[in-house]
Design a protein around this motif. Structure first.
Motif, short mmCIF file in Angstrom:
data_model
loop_
_atom_site.label_atom_id
_atom_site.label_comp_id
_atom_site.label_asym_id
_atom_site.label_seq_id
_atom_site.Cartn_x
_atom_site.Cartn_y
_atom_site.Cartn_z
N GLY A 108 33.98 12.45 -46.27
CA GLY A 108 33.41 12.86 -47.55
C GLY A 108 32.04 13.50 -47.40
O GLY A 108 31.74 14.50 -48.05
N ILE A 109 31.22 12.93 -46.51
CA ILE A 109 29.88 13.50 -46.28
C ILE A 109 29.99 14.90 -45.72
O ILE A 109 29.30 15.83 -46.16
CB ILE A 109 29.08 12.60 -45.33
N LEU A 110 30.88 15.09 -44.74
CA LEU A 110 31.00 16.39 -44.09
C LEU A 110 31.67 17.42 -45.00
O LEU A 110 31.31 18.60 -44.99
CB LEU A 110 31.80 16.25 -42.79
N TYR A 111 32.64 16.97 -45.80
CA TYR A 111 33.40 17.92 -46.62
C TYR A 111 32.62 18.33 -47.87
O TYR A 111 32.57 19.52 -48.22
CB TYR A 111 34.74 17.31 -47.03
N PHE A 112 32.00 17.35 -48.53
CA PHE A 112 31.33 17.65 -49.80
C PHE A 112 29.83 17.95 -49.60
O PHE A 112 29.29 18.86 -50.22
CB PHE A 112 31.49 16.48 -50.77
N GLY A 113 29.18 17.17 -48.75
CA GLY A 113 27.75 17.36 -48.57
C GLY A 113 27.39 18.36 -47.50
O GLY A 113 26.32 18.96 -47.51
N LYS A 114 28.29 18.49 -46.54
CA LYS A 114 28.13 19.41 -45.41
C LYS A 114 26.89 19.06 -44.59
O LYS A 114 26.39 17.94 -44.62
CB LYS A 114 28.12 20.85 -45.89
N PHE A 115 26.39 20.04 -43.85
CA PHE A 115 25.37 19.79 -42.84
C PHE A 115 24.06 19.27 -43.43
O PHE A 115 23.44 18.36 -42.89
CB PHE A 115 25.10 21.07 -42.05
N SER A 116 23.63 19.84 -44.55
CA SER A 116 22.34 19.47 -45.11
C SER A 116 22.32 18.00 -45.53
O SER A 116 21.34 17.28 -45.28
CB SER A 116 22.01 20.35 -46.32
N THR A 117 23.39 17.53 -46.15
CA THR A 117 23.46 16.13 -46.56
C THR A 117 23.50 15.21 -45.36
O THR A 117 22.83 14.17 -45.32
CB THR A 117 24.70 15.89 -47.44
N LEU A 118 24.28 15.59 -44.36
CA LEU A 118 24.37 14.79 -43.14
C LEU A 118 23.01 14.67 -42.46
O LEU A 118 22.63 13.60 -41.98
CB LEU A 118 25.38 15.40 -42.18
N THR A 119 22.26 15.76 -42.45
CA THR A 119 20.93 15.75 -41.84
C THR A 119 20.01 14.76 -42.53
O THR A 119 19.30 13.98 -41.87
CB THR A 119 20.31 17.16 -41.89
N GLU A 120 20.01 14.78 -43.85
CA GLU A 120 19.13 13.88 -44.60
C GLU A 120 19.54 12.43 -44.42
O GLU A 120 18.69 11.54 -44.29
CB GLU A 120 19.15 14.25 -46.09
N ILE A 121 20.84 12.17 -44.40
CA ILE A 121 21.32 10.80 -44.21
C ILE A 121 20.92 10.27 -42.83
O ILE A 121 20.48 9.13 -42.68
CB ILE A 121 22.85 10.73 -44.39
N ILE A 122 21.05 11.12 -41.82
CA ILE A 122 20.70 10.71 -40.46
C ILE A 122 19.21 10.39 -40.36
O ILE A 122 18.81 9.44 -39.68
CB ILE A 122 21.10 11.80 -39.45
N LYS A 123 18.38 11.16 -41.05
CA LYS A 123 16.94 10.88 -41.03
C LYS A 123 16.64 9.51 -41.64
O LYS A 123 15.84 8.74 -41.10
CB LYS A 123 16.19 11.98 -41.80
N VAL A 124 17.29 9.22 -42.76
CA VAL A 124 17.08 7.92 -43.42
C VAL A 124 17.56 6.78 -42.52
O VAL A 124 16.86 5.78 -42.33
CB VAL A 124 17.80 7.88 -44.78
N VAL A 125 18.76 6.95 -41.97
CA VAL A 125 19.31 5.91 -41.09
C VAL A 125 18.43 5.73 -39.86
O VAL A 125 18.18 4.60 -39.41
CB VAL A 125 20.75 6.28 -40.68
N GLY A 126 17.94 6.83 -39.31
CA GLY A 126 17.07 6.75 -38.13
C GLY A 126 15.80 5.97 -38.41
O GLY A 126 15.37 5.15 -37.59
N VAL A 127 15.19 6.22 -39.56
CA VAL A 127 13.96 5.50 -39.93
C VAL A 127 14.25 4.01 -40.12
O VAL A 127 13.49 3.14 -39.66
CB VAL A 127 13.34 6.10 -41.21
N ILE A 128 15.36 3.70 -40.79
CA ILE A 128 15.73 2.30 -41.01
C ILE A 128 15.97 1.58 -39.69
O ILE A 128 15.49 0.45 -39.47
CB ILE A 128 16.99 2.20 -41.91
N LEU A 129 16.70 2.22 -38.78
CA LEU A 129 16.97 1.61 -37.48
C LEU A 129 15.68 1.42 -36.68
O LEU A 129 15.50 0.40 -36.01
CB LEU A 129 17.96 2.47 -36.69
N LEU A 130 14.79 2.41 -36.75
CA LEU A 130 13.52 2.30 -36.03
C LEU A 130 12.70 1.13 -36.55
O LEU A 130 12.21 0.30 -35.77
CB LEU A 130 12.73 3.60 -36.17
N LEU A 131 12.56 1.04 -37.86
CA LEU A 131 11.75 -0.03 -38.45
C LEU A 131 12.37 -1.41 -38.18
O LEU A 131 11.66 -2.36 -37.83
CB LEU A 131 11.61 0.19 -39.96
N SER A 132 13.68 -1.51 -38.34
CA SER A 132 14.33 -2.80 -38.11
C SER A 132 14.23 -3.23 -36.65
O SER A 132 14.04 -4.41 -36.34
CB SER A 132 15.80 -2.74 -38.54
N THR A 133 14.32 -2.26 -35.74
CA THR A 133 14.19 -2.58 -34.31
C THR A 133 12.78 -3.04 -33.98
O THR A 133 12.58 -4.01 -33.24
CB THR A 133 14.55 -1.35 -33.45
#
Length: 215
Positions: free
Chosen positions: A109-134
Motif C-alpha cells: 500500500g505504501i509503495l502503490y499509493f504513497g510511492k517513493f516520497s511517502t516511503l522516504t518520510e516513513i523511513i525517516k520517522v522510523v529511523g529516528v524512533i529506532l535511534l532514540l529507542s536504542t
C-alpha cells in the motif's frame, strides 16, 4: 535486528569492537553507491553492465539466490513483532500467517499509493524512533547494569566453532549485505528525479552519511 539482539544477549558488549570495525570497513562500499549515482546519473547496476555481461550476471545470481530468503526472513521477523505487539494470533489463532500478510499488504500500500516520497518520510520517522529507542536502552543498560543471568545459561565462548560462524553472519549483516549498495544507488536516482526538491551532490552524500551512521 535479530542478529544484533542475539549478539547482545549472548555476548554482552564483547562484540562491540567487531561491529564498529565492520561498519567502518563497509562504509566506502555503500557510500560509493550514492556517490556513483549522483555523479554519473545511473545506478551501480548500469555500471556493472558497462563492465560486461559477466559482472552483471554474477550480481543477478547473487540477488536471485538471496532475495527470497532475505525477504521471507524480514517479513517473518517484522510480522512476529507485530503479532507480539497487537496479539493478532491470540484473537485469530487459526490465521497464523495473517501478520505476515498484513506486513506485505502495508508495504504494498505504501509503495502503490504513497510511492517513493511517502516511503522516504516513513523511513525517516522510523529511523529516528529506532535511534532514540536504542540510545535509551543503551543508557538504561549502563545505569542498571546487566539483566540477571537466567539459571542454567552458559555464555558461549567467542572462539567456539558455533560462535565464529555466528560472528561471520553478524558481520555480513552489519549494517546489511554489500550487494545492497546497488539499492542505495537506485534510491539516490529516485531522489534526483524530484523536479521540485532535487538534492545536490553534497546533500546526497551528507544525507547518506547521516543515515548510515545512525543506522
Amino acid at each position: 535486528m535479530v542478529q544484533s539482539t542475539r549478539a547482545g544477549a549472548e555476548f554482552g558488549f564483547a562484540l562491540v569492537g567487531i561491529i564498529i570495525a565492520v561498519n567502518v570497513f563497509k562504509f566506502p562500499f555503500f557510500e560509493f553507491g550514492s556517490r556513483y549515482a549522483a555523479a554519473q546519473g545511473e545506478s551501480l547496476i548500469d555500471g556493472y553492465r558497462r563492465l560486461g555481461k559477466v559482472p552483471l550476471w554474477l550480481y543477478f545470481l547473487v540477488i536471485i539466490l538471496s532475495m527470497f530468503f532475505v525477504s521471507a526472513a524480514v517479513v517473518f521477523v517484522t510480522a512476529g513483532f507485530m503479532d507480539n505487539l497487537f496479539g493478532i494470533s491470540d484473537h485469530w489463532p487459526a490465521l497464523r500467517l495473517l501478520p505476515s500478510f498484513l506486513v506485505l499488504a502495508i508495504c504494498f500500500g505504501i509503495l502503490y499509493f504513497g510511492k517513493f516520497s511517502t516511503l522516504t518520510e516513513i523511513i525517516k520517522v522510523v529511523g529516528v524512533i529506532l535511534l532514540l529507542s536504542t540510545l535509551i536502552a543503551f543508557v538504561l543498560t549502563l545505569f542498571h547494569g546487566r539483566a540477571p543471568m537466567i539459571e542454567g545459561f552458559i555464555q558461549p565462548s567467542l572462539f567456539s566453532d558455533k560462535s565464529i560462524f555466528f560472528i561471520i553472519a553478524l558481520m555480513g549483516w552489519m549494517p546489511t549485505a554489500l550487494d545492497l549498495s546497488t539499492w542505495n544507488s537506485l534510491w539516490t536516482l529516485e531522489k534526483m528525479k524530484d523536479p521540485n526538491n532535487a538534492p545536490s551532490f553534497k546533500q546526497i552524500i551528507s544525507e547518506f552519511n547521516w543515515g548510515y551512521w545512525i543506522t
